[in-house]
Design a protein around this motif. Sequence first.
Motif, PDB file in Angstrom:
ATOM      1  N   ALA A  89       0.636  -1.229  -0.009  1.00  0.00           N
ATOM      2  CA  ALA A  89       0.073   0.207   0.120  1.00  0.00           C
ATOM      3  C   ALA A  89       0.776   1.306   0.125  1.00  0.00           C
ATOM      4  O   ALA A  89       0.472   2.219  -0.697  1.00  0.00           O
ATOM      5  N   ALA A  90       1.834   1.062   0.894  1.00  0.00           N
ATOM      6  CA  ALA A  90       2.904   2.365   1.055  1.00  0.00           C
ATOM      7  C   ALA A  90       3.559   2.364  -0.460  1.00  0.00           C
ATOM      8  O   ALA A  90       3.682   3.757  -0.839  1.00  0.00           O
ATOM      9  N   GLU A  91       3.976   1.597  -1.158  1.00  0.00           N
ATOM     10  CA  GLU A  91       4.452   1.490  -2.520  1.00  0.00           C
ATOM     11  C   GLU A  91       3.588   2.146  -3.353  1.00  0.00           C
ATOM     12  O   GLU A  91       4.048   2.980  -4.325  1.00  0.00           O
ATOM     13  N   VAL A  92       2.327   1.814  -3.360  1.00  0.00           N
ATOM     14  CA  VAL A  92       1.356   2.330  -4.547  1.00  0.00           C
ATOM     15  C   VAL A  92       1.050   3.828  -4.097  1.00  0.00           C
ATOM     16  O   VAL A  92       1.186   4.647  -5.049  1.00  0.00           O
ATOM     17  N   GLY A  93       0.943   4.242  -2.976  1.00  0.00           N
ATOM     18  CA  GLY A  93       0.782   5.534  -2.451  1.00  0.00           C
ATOM     19  C   GLY A  93       2.127   6.492  -2.947  1.00  0.00           C
ATOM     20  O   GLY A  93       1.715   7.534  -3.336  1.00  0.00           O
ATOM     21  N   ALA A  94       3.350   5.962  -2.728  1.00  0.00           N
ATOM     22  CA  ALA A  94       4.360   6.801  -3.180  1.00  0.00           C
ATOM     23  C   ALA A  94       4.527   6.800  -4.613  1.00  0.00           C
ATOM     24  O   ALA A  94       4.702   8.060  -4.988  1.00  0.00           O
TER      25      ALA A  94
ATOM     26  N   ARG B 250       3.853  10.410  -9.247  1.00  0.00           N
ATOM     27  CA  ARG B 250       3.096  10.737 -10.547  1.00  0.00           C
ATOM     28  C   ARG B 250       2.266  12.211 -10.484  1.00  0.00           C
ATOM     29  O   ARG B 250       1.768  12.727 -11.476  1.00  0.00           O
ATOM     30  N   GLY B 251       2.272  12.641  -9.291  1.00  0.00           N
ATOM     31  CA  GLY B 251       1.511  13.981  -9.169  1.00  0.00           C
ATOM     32  C   GLY B 251      -0.181  13.915  -9.053  1.00  0.00           C
ATOM     33  O   GLY B 251      -0.836  14.571  -9.617  1.00  0.00           O
TER      34      GLY B 251
ATOM     35  N   VAL C 171      -5.812   3.708   8.953  1.00  0.00           N
ATOM     36  CA  VAL C 171      -5.210   2.665   9.725  1.00  0.00           C
ATOM     37  C   VAL C 171      -5.124   1.520   8.435  1.00  0.00           C
ATOM     38  O   VAL C 171      -5.629   1.783   7.442  1.00  0.00           O
ATOM     39  N   SER C 172      -4.244   0.696   8.793  1.00  0.00           N
ATOM     40  CA  SER C 172      -4.119  -0.479   8.043  1.00  0.00           C
ATOM     41  C   SER C 172      -3.564  -0.103   6.484  1.00  0.00           C
ATOM     42  O   SER C 172      -2.775   0.853   6.396  1.00  0.00           O
ATOM     43  N   MET C 173      -3.824  -0.804   5.392  1.00  0.00           N
ATOM     44  CA  MET C 173      -3.625  -0.294   4.175  1.00  0.00           C
ATOM     45  C   MET C 173      -3.829   1.092   3.672  1.00  0.00           C
ATOM     46  O   MET C 173      -3.320   1.733   3.035  1.00  0.00           O
ATOM     47  N   MET C 174      -5.433   1.397   4.210  1.00  0.00           N
ATOM     48  CA  MET C 174      -5.628   2.637   3.761  1.00  0.00           C
ATOM     49  C   MET C 174      -4.876   3.672   4.381  1.00  0.00           C
ATOM     50  O   MET C 174      -4.534   4.703   3.567  1.00  0.00           O
ATOM     51  N   GLY C 175      -4.339   3.546   5.536  1.00  0.00           N
ATOM     52  CA  GLY C 175      -3.578   4.647   6.434  1.00  0.00           C
ATOM     53  C   GLY C 175      -2.068   4.683   5.395  1.00  0.00           C
ATOM     54  O   GLY C 175      -1.688   5.649   5.105  1.00  0.00           O
ATOM     55  N   ALA C 176      -1.778   3.357   5.108  1.00  0.00           N
ATOM     56  CA  ALA C 176      -0.274   3.546   4.619  1.00  0.00           C
ATOM     57  C   ALA C 176      -0.182   4.234   3.289  1.00  0.00           C
ATOM     58  O   ALA C 176       0.818   4.730   3.042  1.00  0.00           O
ATOM     59  N   LEU C 177      -1.297   3.644   2.748  1.00  0.00           N
ATOM     60  CA  LEU C 177      -1.508   4.284   1.096  1.00  0.00           C
ATOM     61  C   LEU C 177      -1.395   5.712   1.240  1.00  0.00           C
ATOM     62  O   LEU C 177      -0.824   6.569   0.512  1.00  0.00           O
ATOM     63  N   ALA C 178      -2.356   6.426   2.064  1.00  0.00           N
ATOM     64  CA  ALA C 178      -2.560   7.795   2.080  1.00  0.00           C
ATOM     65  C   ALA C 178      -1.448   8.468   2.598  1.00  0.00           C
ATOM     66  O   ALA C 178      -1.047   9.653   2.093  1.00  0.00           O
ATOM     67  N   SER C 179      -0.773   8.150   3.632  1.00  0.00           N
ATOM     68  CA  SER C 179       0.221   8.849   4.268  1.00  0.00           C
ATOM     69  C   SER C 179       1.514   8.818   3.252  1.00  0.00           C
ATOM     70  O   SER C 179       2.206   9.846   3.252  1.00  0.00           O
ATOM     71  N   SER C 180       1.741   7.677   2.651  1.00  0.00           N
ATOM     72  CA  SER C 180       2.805   7.581   1.595  1.00  0.00           C
ATOM     73  C   SER C 180       2.620   8.464   0.141  1.00  0.00           C
ATOM     74  O   SER C 180       3.632   8.991  -0.265  1.00  0.00           O
ATOM     75  N   ALA C 181       1.494   8.580  -0.176  1.00  0.00           N
ATOM     76  CA  ALA C 181       1.122   9.421  -1.199  1.00  0.00           C
ATOM     77  C   ALA C 181       1.376  10.809  -0.750  1.00  0.00           C
ATOM     78  O   ALA C 181       2.107  11.562  -1.597  1.00  0.00           O
ATOM     79  N   ARG C 182       0.920  11.279   0.425  1.00  0.00           N
ATOM     80  CA  ARG C 182       1.244  12.794   0.767  1.00  0.00           C
ATOM     81  C   ARG C 182       2.672  12.749   0.944  1.00  0.00           C
ATOM     82  O   ARG C 182       3.162  13.983   0.412  1.00  0.00           O
ATOM     83  N   ALA C 183       3.411  12.055   1.576  1.00  0.00           N
ATOM     84  CA  ALA C 183       4.757  12.211   1.607  1.00  0.00           C
ATOM     85  C   ALA C 183       5.458  12.269   0.246  1.00  0.00           C
ATOM     86  O   ALA C 183       6.557  12.730   0.263  1.00  0.00           O
ATOM     87  N   ASN C 184       4.900  11.789  -0.684  1.00  0.00           N
ATOM     88  CA  ASN C 184       5.626  11.866  -2.014  1.00  0.00           C
ATOM     89  C   ASN C 184       5.075  12.691  -3.019  1.00  0.00           C
ATOM     90  O   ASN C 184       4.959  12.835  -4.173  1.00  0.00           O
ATOM     91  N   GLY C 185       4.160  13.770  -2.476  1.00  0.00           N
ATOM     92  CA  GLY C 185       3.701  15.116  -3.261  1.00  0.00           C
ATOM     93  C   GLY C 185       2.335  14.930  -3.852  1.00  0.00           C
ATOM     94  O   GLY C 185       1.823  15.791  -4.408  1.00  0.00           O
ATOM     95  N   GLY C 186       1.623  13.801  -3.393  1.00  0.00           N
ATOM     96  CA  GLY C 186       0.471  13.706  -3.875  1.00  0.00           C
ATOM     97  C   GLY C 186      -0.833  14.249  -2.997  1.00  0.00           C
ATOM     98  O   GLY C 186      -0.379  14.687  -1.909  1.00  0.00           O
ATOM     99  N   TYR C 187      -1.932  14.625  -3.597  1.00  0.00           N
ATOM    100  CA  TYR C 187      -2.996  15.106  -2.857  1.00  0.00           C
ATOM    101  C   TYR C 187      -3.941  14.382  -2.451  1.00  0.00           C
ATOM    102  O   TYR C 187      -4.180  13.213  -3.205  1.00  0.00           O
TER     103      TYR C 187
END
Length: 182
Positions: free
Chosen positions: A22-27, A32-33, A43-59
């Motif tokens: 999930a973190a890899e997908v979010g990143a 990709r912007g 929490v769980s995959m949902m949280g890992a996904l969102a926090s990683s997306a934000r940490a890599n510049g995603g909205y």
Amino acid sequence: MAFSVCVYCSASTTDPALLELAAEVGAEIGRRGWTLVSGGGRVSMMGALASSARANGGYTIGVIPRHLMTAEVPDHDAGELLVTNNMGERKALMTKYADAFLALPGGIGTLEELFETWTGGYLGEHSKPVVVLDHDGFYDGLFTWLDELYERGFVTTRARDRISVARDVATALDALTPIRAI
């Protein structure tokens, strides 16, 4: 708004490999912007996904039903956190904001969202890409069963062609990208 992808995934697993996926997908979504549309949990995959997306510049846009505000712990760090009255409203908003859909491993909630989105595309309600990331064969059994339904005449070629299956993150995300977003 930037190209947006709605990702369906587990809000309950603690499997480290799936949290990493999930973190890899979010990143990659962030790099990709793109905008991430998700279930609004922290929490769980949902949280890992969102926090990683934000940490890599995603909205990020989170959409969470009021009754899940405790169980899924709302993602108050989301760029937008939309609270709905029920699951039907949640799915309608997620569909409205998304340009494409991606399913990661998950349980019955993930499957229900995937099947509704897939069916909506098949029935002409939208023309957005629908992709399943079949990480480590997670969905092999499902697609074996769907192939059997196809062979028995319950699933048409047009319906089966409406969904793409990918085995790795890069292929899955590339399959989400319509021509206009390249």
